[in-house]
Scaffold this active site. Structure first.
Site, short mmCIF file in Angstrom:
data_model
loop_
_atom_site.label_atom_id
_atom_site.label_comp_id
_atom_site.label_asym_id
_atom_site.label_seq_id
_atom_site.Cartn_x
_atom_site.Cartn_y
_atom_site.Cartn_z
N LYS A 77 6.16 9.47 -5.54
CA LYS A 77 5.72 8.24 -5.98
C LYS A 77 5.50 8.23 -7.32
O LYS A 77 5.73 7.41 -7.95
CB LYS A 77 4.37 7.84 -5.07
CG LYS A 77 4.53 7.66 -3.62
CD LYS A 77 3.20 7.47 -2.78
CE LYS A 77 3.58 7.23 -1.24
NZ LYS A 77 2.72 7.52 -0.37
N GLN B 124 -3.81 8.78 -0.77
CA GLN B 124 -2.75 9.54 0.15
C GLN B 124 -3.21 9.77 1.64
O GLN B 124 -4.45 10.34 1.50
CB GLN B 124 -1.88 10.67 -0.46
CG GLN B 124 -1.04 11.19 0.21
CD GLN B 124 0.42 10.17 0.57
OE1 GLN B 124 0.85 9.67 -0.48
NE2 GLN B 124 0.87 10.21 1.64
N ASP C 38 -0.98 -0.88 -0.70
CA ASP C 38 -0.33 -0.21 0.71
C ASP C 38 -0.70 -1.43 1.81
O ASP C 38 0.15 -1.26 2.75
CB ASP C 38 -1.26 0.71 1.09
CG ASP C 38 -0.43 2.22 1.34
OD1 ASP C 38 0.62 2.36 1.41
OD2 ASP C 38 -1.07 3.27 1.21
#
Ligand code: NAP
Length: 297
Positions: free
Chosen positions: A54, A98, A121
Protein backbone atom coordinates in the site's frame (compact mmCIF):
# COMPACT_ATOMS: atom_id res chain seq x y z
CA UNK A 1 -16.58 -22.13 -25.05
CA UNK A 2 -13.38 -20.75 -23.59
CA UNK A 3 -14.03 -17.73 -21.44
CA UNK A 4 -12.53 -14.31 -21.97
CA UNK A 5 -10.02 -13.65 -19.20
CA UNK A 6 -10.74 -10.52 -17.15
CA UNK A 7 -7.29 -9.08 -16.50
CA UNK A 8 -7.33 -7.37 -13.10
CA UNK A 9 -3.66 -6.42 -13.32
CA UNK A 10 -4.22 -4.46 -16.52
CA UNK A 11 -7.44 -2.76 -15.36
CA UNK A 12 -5.80 -1.83 -12.03
CA UNK A 13 -2.84 -0.37 -13.95
CA UNK A 14 -5.17 1.80 -16.06
CA UNK A 15 -6.98 3.11 -12.97
CA UNK A 16 -3.69 3.90 -11.21
CA UNK A 17 -2.59 5.89 -14.24
CA UNK A 18 -5.83 7.92 -14.01
CA UNK A 19 -5.29 8.40 -10.26
CA UNK A 20 -1.73 9.60 -10.84
CA UNK A 21 -3.06 12.29 -13.16
CA UNK A 22 -5.82 13.23 -10.74
CA UNK A 23 -3.26 13.50 -7.92
CA UNK A 24 -1.06 15.76 -10.05
CA UNK A 25 -4.12 17.90 -10.86
CA UNK A 26 -5.07 18.18 -7.17
CA UNK A 27 -1.51 19.29 -6.44
CA UNK A 28 -1.09 21.81 -9.23
CA UNK A 29 -4.64 23.13 -9.37
CA UNK A 30 -5.69 23.03 -5.72
CA UNK A 31 -2.47 22.69 -3.70
CA UNK A 32 -3.70 19.46 -2.12
CA UNK A 33 -1.61 16.31 -1.83
CA UNK A 34 -3.63 13.15 -1.00
CA UNK A 35 -2.35 11.87 2.36
CA UNK A 36 -2.63 8.24 3.47
CA UNK A 37 -1.51 6.74 6.77
CA UNK A 38 -1.27 2.98 7.18
CA UNK A 39 -1.17 1.86 10.81
CA UNK A 40 0.35 -1.55 11.46
CA UNK A 41 0.13 -3.14 14.91
CA UNK A 42 2.61 -5.97 15.55
CA UNK A 43 4.65 -8.00 13.09
CA UNK A 44 2.20 -10.31 11.27
CA UNK A 45 4.13 -11.17 8.03
CA UNK A 46 1.03 -11.04 5.79
CA UNK A 47 0.03 -7.65 7.27
CA UNK A 48 3.57 -6.33 6.77
CA UNK A 49 3.49 -7.30 3.10
CA UNK A 50 0.03 -5.71 2.64
CA UNK A 51 1.02 -2.37 4.21
CA UNK A 52 4.33 -2.36 2.33
CA UNK A 53 2.45 -2.77 -0.97
CA UNK A 54 0.00 0.00 0.00
CA UNK A 55 2.83 2.36 0.88
CA UNK A 56 4.73 1.59 -2.32
CA UNK A 57 1.75 2.27 -4.58
CA UNK A 58 0.67 5.41 -2.71
CA UNK A 59 4.19 6.83 -3.16
CA UNK A 60 4.18 5.92 -6.87
CA UNK A 61 0.95 7.89 -7.27
CA UNK A 62 2.49 10.94 -5.61
CA UNK A 63 0.67 10.79 -2.25
CA UNK A 64 1.93 12.05 1.08
CA UNK A 65 2.41 8.66 2.62
CA UNK A 66 2.94 7.74 6.29
CA UNK A 67 3.71 4.27 7.61
CA UNK A 68 3.03 4.11 11.36
CA UNK A 69 4.27 0.88 12.99
CA UNK A 70 3.10 0.17 16.53
CA UNK A 71 4.14 -2.63 18.89
CA UNK A 72 1.94 -5.70 19.42
CA UNK A 73 1.33 -4.64 23.05
CA UNK A 74 -0.07 -1.15 22.28
CA UNK A 75 -3.20 -0.66 24.39
CA UNK A 76 -6.59 -0.04 22.79
CA UNK A 77 -6.64 3.44 24.38
CA UNK A 78 -3.26 4.30 22.88
CA UNK A 79 -4.35 3.12 19.44
CA UNK A 80 -7.57 5.16 19.65
CA UNK A 81 -5.53 8.23 20.66
CA UNK A 82 -3.24 7.68 17.66
CA UNK A 83 -6.24 7.50 15.33
CA UNK A 84 -7.58 10.72 16.86
CA UNK A 85 -4.24 12.38 16.10
CA UNK A 86 -4.59 11.44 12.42
CA UNK A 87 -8.28 12.41 12.41
CA UNK A 88 -7.12 15.95 13.25
CA UNK A 89 -4.13 16.01 10.89
CA UNK A 90 -5.07 18.10 7.81
CA UNK A 91 -2.32 16.45 5.73
CA UNK A 92 -3.95 13.04 6.18
CA UNK A 93 -7.08 12.28 4.12
CA UNK A 94 -7.19 8.50 4.53
CA UNK A 95 -6.56 6.33 7.60
CA UNK A 96 -6.05 2.62 7.15
CA UNK A 97 -5.65 0.37 10.19
CA UNK A 98 -4.37 -2.98 8.93
CA UNK A 99 -6.52 -5.87 10.15
CA UNK A 100 -6.46 -8.24 11.93
CA UNK A 101 -5.55 -6.56 15.23
CA UNK A 102 -4.19 -8.34 18.33
CA UNK A 103 -6.92 -10.01 20.41
CA UNK A 104 -6.82 -7.44 23.25
CA UNK A 105 -8.00 -4.70 20.85
CA UNK A 106 -11.66 -4.54 19.89
CA UNK A 107 -11.80 -4.07 16.09
CA UNK A 108 -15.20 -2.37 16.10
CA UNK A 109 -13.99 0.30 18.56
CA UNK A 110 -11.09 1.01 16.22
CA UNK A 111 -13.29 1.23 13.10
CA UNK A 112 -15.70 3.54 14.95
CA UNK A 113 -12.82 5.82 16.00
CA UNK A 114 -11.83 6.67 12.42
CA UNK A 115 -13.41 9.90 11.16
CA UNK A 116 -15.91 8.65 8.51
CA UNK A 117 -14.53 11.29 6.12
CA UNK A 118 -11.12 9.56 6.36
CA UNK A 119 -12.48 6.00 6.33
CA UNK A 120 -10.96 4.97 2.99
CA UNK A 121 -11.65 1.28 3.73
CA UNK A 122 -15.39 2.10 3.80
CA UNK A 123 -15.99 0.00 6.93
CA UNK A 124 -17.32 2.69 9.31
CA UNK A 125 -21.04 2.10 10.04
CA UNK A 126 -21.82 5.59 8.70
CA UNK A 127 -20.28 4.67 5.35
CA UNK A 128 -21.95 1.25 5.41
CA UNK A 129 -25.28 3.05 5.96
CA UNK A 130 -24.58 5.59 3.21
CA UNK A 131 -23.95 2.72 0.79
CA UNK A 132 -27.25 1.16 1.84
CA UNK A 133 -29.16 4.36 0.97
CA UNK A 134 -27.29 4.88 -2.30
CA UNK A 135 -25.26 7.89 -1.11
CA UNK A 136 -21.83 6.37 -0.55
CA UNK A 137 -18.71 8.53 -0.64
CA UNK A 138 -16.43 5.53 -0.17
CA UNK A 139 -17.21 2.02 -1.32
CA UNK A 140 -15.37 -0.80 0.46
CA UNK A 141 -12.30 -1.63 -1.63
CA UNK A 142 -12.80 -5.23 -2.79
CA UNK A 143 -16.47 -4.79 -3.82
CA UNK A 144 -15.62 -1.47 -5.47
CA UNK A 145 -12.89 -3.28 -7.41
CA UNK A 146 -15.37 -5.93 -8.56
CA UNK A 147 -17.76 -3.25 -9.83
CA UNK A 148 -14.91 -1.57 -11.73
CA UNK A 149 -13.92 -4.90 -13.32
CA UNK A 150 -17.50 -5.30 -14.58
CA UNK A 151 -17.81 -1.72 -15.82
CA UNK A 152 -14.43 -1.66 -17.52
CA UNK A 153 -14.93 -4.97 -19.31
CA UNK A 154 -18.27 -3.73 -20.63
CA UNK A 155 -20.43 -6.19 -18.67
CA UNK A 156 -24.06 -4.98 -18.55
CA UNK A 157 -25.25 -5.11 -14.95
CA UNK A 158 -28.59 -3.37 -15.40
CA UNK A 159 -31.31 -6.01 -15.36
CA UNK A 160 -28.75 -8.82 -14.97
CA UNK A 161 -29.32 -11.73 -12.60
CA UNK A 162 -26.43 -11.45 -10.13
CA UNK A 163 -25.76 -14.24 -7.64
CA UNK A 164 -23.27 -13.58 -4.84
CA UNK A 165 -21.90 -16.56 -2.91
CA UNK A 166 -20.87 -15.33 0.56
CA UNK A 167 -22.36 -12.76 2.94
CA UNK A 168 -19.34 -11.29 4.74
CA UNK A 169 -19.37 -7.63 5.75
CA UNK A 170 -16.30 -6.91 3.63
CA UNK A 171 -17.24 -8.63 0.35
CA UNK A 172 -20.58 -10.46 0.01
CA UNK A 173 -23.01 -7.98 1.58
CA UNK A 174 -21.43 -4.80 0.17
CA UNK A 175 -21.09 -6.09 -3.41
CA UNK A 176 -24.73 -7.19 -3.31
CA UNK A 177 -25.69 -3.75 -2.04
CA UNK A 178 -23.59 -1.93 -4.64
CA UNK A 179 -25.04 -3.86 -7.59
CA UNK A 180 -28.58 -3.45 -6.24
CA UNK A 181 -28.50 0.37 -6.35
CA UNK A 182 -30.53 2.19 -8.98
CA UNK A 183 -27.33 3.58 -10.47
CA UNK A 184 -25.03 3.26 -13.46
CA UNK A 185 -22.88 0.11 -13.24
CA UNK A 186 -25.51 -1.49 -10.99
CA UNK A 187 -29.33 -1.88 -11.16
CA UNK A 188 -29.12 -5.69 -11.06
CA UNK A 189 -31.44 -8.32 -9.58
CA UNK A 190 -29.34 -9.70 -6.73
CA UNK A 191 -29.45 -12.98 -4.82
CA UNK A 192 -27.07 -13.83 -1.94
CA UNK A 193 -26.18 -17.44 -1.09
CA UNK A 194 -24.46 -18.70 2.06
CA UNK A 195 -24.04 -21.93 4.01
CA UNK A 196 -27.72 -21.81 4.99
CA UNK A 197 -28.88 -21.67 1.35
CA UNK A 198 -30.76 -24.72 0.07
CA UNK A 199 -29.92 -26.01 -3.40
CA UNK A 200 -27.14 -23.54 -4.19
CA UNK A 201 -26.85 -24.82 -7.73
CA UNK A 202 -30.42 -23.72 -8.49
CA UNK A 203 -29.37 -20.14 -7.73
CA UNK A 204 -25.86 -20.14 -9.24
CA UNK A 205 -27.12 -21.63 -12.53
CA UNK A 206 -29.50 -18.69 -12.98
CA UNK A 207 -26.68 -16.15 -12.70
CA UNK A 208 -25.69 -13.94 -15.61
CA UNK A 209 -22.99 -12.66 -13.24
CA UNK A 210 -21.73 -15.01 -10.54
CA UNK A 211 -19.59 -13.48 -7.78
CA UNK A 212 -17.95 -15.98 -5.46
CA UNK A 213 -16.49 -15.00 -2.06
CA UNK A 214 -16.72 -18.17 0.00
CA UNK A 215 -13.09 -18.82 0.93
CA UNK A 216 -13.42 -22.47 -0.19
CA UNK A 217 -11.42 -23.95 -3.10
CA UNK A 218 -13.66 -25.36 -5.87
CA UNK A 219 -16.86 -24.25 -4.09
CA UNK A 220 -18.13 -23.55 -7.63
CA UNK A 221 -17.82 -26.28 -10.25
CA UNK A 222 -18.73 -26.15 -13.95
CA UNK A 223 -22.13 -27.83 -13.47
CA UNK A 224 -23.15 -24.93 -11.20
CA UNK A 225 -22.52 -22.26 -13.86
CA UNK A 226 -24.74 -21.08 -16.72
CA UNK A 227 -23.24 -21.23 -20.22
CA UNK A 228 -21.76 -17.80 -21.04
CA UNK A 229 -21.98 -16.39 -17.50
CA UNK A 230 -19.51 -13.80 -16.17
CA UNK A 231 -17.70 -15.34 -13.20
CA UNK A 232 -15.87 -13.19 -10.65
CA UNK A 233 -13.74 -15.25 -8.30
CA UNK A 234 -12.87 -13.31 -5.13
CA UNK A 235 -11.44 -16.27 -3.19
CA UNK A 236 -7.79 -16.45 -2.22
CA UNK A 237 -6.87 -19.87 -0.87
CA UNK A 238 -3.32 -20.95 -0.07
CA UNK A 239 -2.92 -24.50 -1.32
CA UNK A 240 0.81 -25.07 -1.00
CA UNK A 241 4.16 -23.59 -1.87
CA UNK A 242 5.68 -23.04 -5.34
CA UNK A 243 9.19 -24.37 -6.14
CA UNK A 244 10.38 -20.74 -5.63
CA UNK A 245 9.01 -20.82 -2.08
CA UNK A 246 6.03 -18.51 -2.74
CA UNK A 247 2.48 -19.31 -1.63
CA UNK A 248 0.53 -21.26 -4.26
CA UNK A 249 -2.93 -19.70 -4.60
CA UNK A 250 -6.28 -20.73 -6.01
CA UNK A 251 -9.71 -19.12 -5.98
CA UNK A 252 -13.12 -20.48 -4.99
CA UNK A 253 -14.00 -21.48 -8.55
CA UNK A 254 -12.83 -24.63 -10.35
CA UNK A 255 -11.11 -22.40 -12.90
CA UNK A 256 -9.91 -25.04 -15.40
CA UNK A 257 -13.40 -26.46 -15.96
CA UNK A 258 -15.51 -23.33 -15.41
CA UNK A 259 -13.52 -21.37 -18.01
CA UNK A 260 -14.77 -23.81 -20.66
CA UNK A 261 -18.37 -22.85 -19.86
CA UNK A 262 -18.28 -19.20 -18.75
CA UNK A 263 -18.30 -16.20 -21.08
CA UNK A 264 -15.74 -14.32 -18.99
CA UNK A 265 -13.84 -15.14 -15.82
CA UNK A 266 -11.31 -13.61 -13.43
CA UNK A 267 -8.14 -15.62 -12.71
CA UNK A 268 -6.61 -16.07 -9.24
CA UNK A 269 -4.15 -14.49 -8.85
CA UNK A 270 -4.46 -11.50 -11.20
CA UNK A 271 -8.23 -10.88 -11.08
CA UNK A 272 -9.91 -9.18 -8.12
CA UNK A 273 -6.75 -9.04 -5.96
CA UNK A 274 -4.91 -6.17 -7.74
CA UNK A 275 -8.12 -4.10 -7.74
CA UNK A 276 -8.45 -3.97 -3.95
CA UNK A 277 -5.36 -1.82 -3.26
CA UNK A 278 -6.15 0.34 -6.28
CA UNK A 279 -9.61 1.13 -4.88
CA UNK A 280 -7.99 2.16 -1.58
CA UNK A 281 -5.96 4.68 -3.58
CA UNK A 282 -9.11 5.84 -5.41
CA UNK A 283 -10.87 6.41 -2.08
CA UNK A 284 -7.89 8.41 -0.79
CA UNK A 285 -7.87 10.66 -3.86
CA UNK A 286 -11.63 11.09 -3.42
CA UNK A 287 -11.18 11.95 0.29
CA UNK A 288 -8.53 14.54 -0.56
CA UNK A 289 -10.82 16.02 -3.19
CA UNK A 290 -13.78 16.17 -0.80
CA UNK A 291 -11.60 17.83 1.87
CA UNK A 292 -10.50 20.41 -0.71
CA UNK A 293 -14.03 20.91 -2.08
CA UNK A 294 -13.08 19.40 -5.46
CA UNK A 295 -15.24 16.81 -7.16
CA UNK A 296 -13.65 13.40 -7.96
CA UNK A 297 -13.81 12.63 -11.69
P1 NAP B 1 -15.71 -14.96 5.13
O1 NAP B 1 -15.88 -13.82 6.07
O2 NAP B 1 -15.11 -16.23 5.61
O3 NAP B 1 -17.14 -15.29 4.49
C1 NAP B 1 -17.34 -16.38 3.65
C2 NAP B 1 -18.78 -16.43 3.26
O4 NAP B 1 -18.97 -17.50 2.35
C3 NAP B 1 -19.73 -16.69 4.43
O5 NAP B 1 -20.86 -15.86 4.30
C4 NAP B 1 -20.10 -18.16 4.28
O6 NAP B 1 -21.41 -18.44 4.70
C5 NAP B 1 -20.02 -18.35 2.79
N1 NAP B 1 -19.68 -19.70 2.40
C6 NAP B 1 -18.59 -20.42 2.75
N2 NAP B 1 -18.61 -21.63 2.16
C7 NAP B 1 -19.73 -21.67 1.42
C8 NAP B 1 -20.30 -22.65 0.59
N3 NAP B 1 -19.73 -23.84 0.38
N4 NAP B 1 -21.49 -22.36 -0.01
C9 NAP B 1 -22.08 -21.18 0.19
N5 NAP B 1 -21.58 -20.20 0.97
C10 NAP B 1 -20.41 -20.44 1.57
O7 NAP B 1 -14.84 -14.56 3.86
P2 NAP B 1 -14.56 -13.14 3.13
O8 NAP B 1 -13.79 -12.26 4.02
O9 NAP B 1 -15.80 -12.63 2.48
O10 NAP B 1 -13.58 -13.66 1.98
C11 NAP B 1 -13.99 -14.65 1.05
C12 NAP B 1 -12.80 -15.04 0.20
O11 NAP B 1 -12.36 -13.90 -0.52
C13 NAP B 1 -11.57 -15.51 0.99
O12 NAP B 1 -10.90 -16.51 0.24
C14 NAP B 1 -10.72 -14.27 1.09
O13 NAP B 1 -9.33 -14.57 1.23
C15 NAP B 1 -11.00 -13.64 -0.25
N6 NAP B 1 -10.81 -12.18 -0.26
C16 NAP B 1 -10.08 -11.68 -1.27
C17 NAP B 1 -9.89 -10.32 -1.35
C18 NAP B 1 -9.09 -9.76 -2.49
O14 NAP B 1 -8.71 -8.60 -2.46
N7 NAP B 1 -8.84 -10.54 -3.53
C19 NAP B 1 -10.43 -9.46 -0.40
C20 NAP B 1 -11.21 -10.01 0.61
C21 NAP B 1 -11.40 -11.38 0.67
P3 NAP B 1 -21.92 -18.27 6.24
O15 NAP B 1 -22.12 -16.80 6.43
O16 NAP B 1 -23.19 -19.03 6.25
O17 NAP B 1 -20.83 -18.83 7.09
Amino acid sequence: MTAKLINGNEIARQIREELKQETAHLKSGHNVVPGLVTILVGQNPASISYVTAKQKISKELGFYSVQDNQPENISEGELLALIEKYNKDPQIHGILVQLPLPKHIHETNVLLAIDPRKDVDGFHPINVGKLMIGEADYLPCTPAGIQQLLIRTGVETSGAEVVVVGRSNIVGKPIANILLQKQKGANATVTICHTGSKNMEFHTKRADILIVAAGKPKAITADMVKEGAVVIDVGVNRIGVTPEGKAKLCGDVDFENVKEKAGAITPVPGGVGPMTITMLMMNTVKAAGIAAGVKHT
